[in-house]
Write an enzyme that holds these catalytic residues in place. Structure first.
Site, short mmCIF file in Angstrom:
data_model
loop_
_atom_site.label_atom_id
_atom_site.label_comp_id
_atom_site.label_asym_id
_atom_site.label_seq_id
_atom_site.Cartn_x
_atom_site.Cartn_y
_atom_site.Cartn_z
N ILE A 3 0.81 -1.22 0.00
CA ILE A 3 0.00 0.00 0.00
C ILE A 3 0.86 1.28 0.00
O ILE A 3 0.38 2.33 -0.43
CB ILE A 3 -1.00 -0.02 1.19
N GLY A 49 -4.04 -8.50 10.92
CA GLY A 49 -2.66 -8.91 11.16
C GLY A 49 -2.46 -9.14 12.64
O GLY A 49 -3.02 -10.07 13.24
N ASP A 98 1.57 -0.33 9.47
CA ASP A 98 1.88 0.93 10.16
C ASP A 98 3.38 1.23 10.07
O ASP A 98 3.79 2.35 9.69
CB ASP A 98 1.44 0.79 11.63
#
Ligand code: AR6
Length: 180
Positions: A17, A129, A40
């Site tokens: 992404i 996740g 993240d």
């Protein structure tokens, strides 16, 4: 694979992404807005210090980003102009309001997108996740929430992508979109 829902095209892509050339990408963050692993970590590494600084400012100003809500920052060095950070629920077996909280993540991200003139947005698979949400269930919540919003006439971006990292996750979303 893609599907048209009212004025919105939903597209499923397998990949990273951080490379998505869209107006905004969504980060599966945590409610403290402190950097973590998974998507993240990848977004913070690729986007750089400007994202970290804005997250720190938001944390000082409003304490973070409670589960099911979202905040927006710059995209820093990413191709995307902005990052919408949302904190998904940690899976606790399914009876702790997880599906409503996950639906709320998608709704709040899309509300922020509309408020910020975001016409194209890319989501990862939030909560599936580290947070352990079963992917098949999460894919249904994600796609049904977006379909309901798009079909209710709520303003949503014209282009919504899901950028899914691994085969198993991608296949779950293909299955869920086929059945939508
Ligand atoms: N592009 C797209 N998807 C990715 C990428 C990438 N570069 N990297 C991983 N994924 P997770 P969560 C997928 O664990 O479950 C963090 O530490 C990954 O394969 O990133 O919501 C945060 O700080 C999986 O399918 O997010 C929080 O503390 C999906 O992204 C916590 O993890 C989500 O996995 C959030 O956990």
């Amino acid at each position: 694979m893609q599907k048209q829902l009212a004025h919105t095209t939903i597209e499923l892509i397998q990949g990273d992404i951080t490379k998505a050339a869209v107006d905004a990408i969504v980060n599966a963050a945590n409610k403290e807005l402190v950097g973590g692993g998974g998507v993240d970590g990848a977004i913070r590494r690729a986007g750089g210090e400007a994202i970290v600084q804005e997250c720190n400012e938001i944390r000082k100003r409003q304490g973070g980003c409670p589960t099911g809500t979202a905040v927006i920052t710059t995209g820093g060095n990413l191709p995307a102009k902005s990052v919408i950070h949302t904190a998904g629920p940690v899976w606790q077996g399914g009876d702790a309001g997880e599906s409503d909280l996950l639906a709320s993540c998608y709704k709040e991200c899309l509300r922020l997108a509309s408020e910020n003139e975001v016409n194209s947005v890319a989501f990862p698979s939030i909560s599936t996740g580290v947070y352990g949400y079963p992917t098949e269930k999460a894919a249904n919540v994600a796609l049904q929430t977006i379909r309901d919003l798009a079909e209710s006439g709520t303003k949503v971006p014209e282009s919504i992508q899901f950028v899914l990292f691994d085969d198993a996750t991608y296949n779950c979303y293909v299955e869920a979109l086929s059945e939508l």
